[in-house]
Scaffold this active site. Structure first.
Site, short mmCIF file in Angstrom:
data_model
loop_
_atom_site.label_atom_id
_atom_site.label_comp_id
_atom_site.label_asym_id
_atom_site.label_seq_id
_atom_site.Cartn_x
_atom_site.Cartn_y
_atom_site.Cartn_z
N SER A 139 -79.65 -72.12 -33.60
CA SER A 139 -79.52 -71.84 -32.04
C SER A 139 -80.18 -71.32 -31.20
O SER A 139 -80.27 -70.05 -32.23
CB SER A 139 -78.58 -72.90 -31.30
N TYR A 152 -69.30 -70.45 -29.66
CA TYR A 152 -70.56 -70.88 -30.41
C TYR A 152 -71.47 -70.02 -30.97
O TYR A 152 -72.34 -70.39 -31.76
CB TYR A 152 -71.07 -71.98 -29.35
#
Length: 273
Positions: A139, A152
């Site tokens: 990501s 995250y």
């Protein structure tokens, strides 16, 4: 025809990638934590006339026994893998001050240890004279930390480091590791992340700004088919790069992280919020 294993194939990037690979004639082994979510993928495969090239298995990346069972089935039916796509993951939203230790542990158990479990078990099926690929879905949050996404971002930073080491370890075995680094896309990861946040904890201006920005991104982001098509192209490439940033702001952030002083970068991030 290549044999491709995808984790987390019931929605988002995983579902769309499975469909793209079926369109290209590959055999897709689609795995998902809850097998009852298989209907959409099966329906799409039937529309394409590709149902005979689709295998669907239950696989929770935190469950070693399920991973080993899928491996045994692949070994029995195909004897090898050409591509492993580690896509399964989720986003735990929340500020450090509001997250329980268990939430951190669960985030890492799926996003980091899950990739490690699956990769370690499937590696013998990839180790052959011909070229093979491991594609890890990271990501933009693996490049730079964002407020409200500490768990995250930390998990994706860990995935990036793991993938760098793995790439160097496997190059001489003709196994190429790649990282996909998407920006924000319209997938269910945002919906699930936002649903886990207790709005009563959003008691500061920064927290409210982060929550508002996340909700806006969830609805205004690009179509995730872009990422699925990129992954599909990588599966067919002879020479593959290590990093593939994709999506709005992803390449810009990657460049900014390398070139700008942190003091300026943090001002830009907070101003944007």
């Amino acid at each position: 025809m290549k044999t491709v294993l995808i984790t987390g194939a019931n929605s988002g990037f995983g579902l769309l990638t499975a469909i793209e690979l079926l369109k290209k004639g590959h055999h897709v082994i689609a795995t998902m934590r809850n097998i009852v979510n298989k209907d959409e993928l099966i329906e799409e495969a039937e529309k394409l006339g590709a149902y005979d090239r689709l295998s669907v298995y239950q696989l929770d990346v935190t469950n070693l026994a399920e991973i080993q069972l899928v491996k045994a089935n692949i070994e029995s039916c195909y004897g090898k893998l050409d591509v492993l796509i580690n896509n399964a993951g989720y986003c735990q939203g929340g500020f450090v001050s509001d997250l329980a230790l268990e939430e951190w542990q669960n985030q890492f158990d799926v996003n980091v240890h899950g990739v490690l479990r699956v990769t370690s078990e499937m590696l013998p099926l990839l180790q052959r004279p011909v070229k093979a690929n491991i594609i890890n879905i990271s990501s933009v949050s693996g490049m730079i930390g964002f407020p409200g996404l500490s768990a995250y971002c930390s998990s994706k930073f860990a995935l990036e480091g793991f993938s760098e080491s793995l790439r160097l370890e496997l190059l001489q075995e003709n196994i190429f590791v790649s990282l996909i680094e998407p920006g924000s896309y319209q997938t269910k990861i945002w919906e699930k992340s936002l649903s886990s946040i207790d709005t009563d904890e959003m008691d500061t201006d920064l927290k409210q700004a982060v929550l508002s920005y996340a909700k806006k991104s969830a609805h205004s982001s690009p179509d995730p088919i872009e990422v699925a098509r990129l992954i599909s192209r990588i599966c067919d490439k002879e020479k593959v790069k290590f990093r593939y940033p994709i999506g709005k702001g992803s390449k810009l952030l990657s460049t900014a992280k390398r070139l700008l002083p942190w003091s300026l970068l943090e001002k830009l991030i907070l101003r944007n919020l």
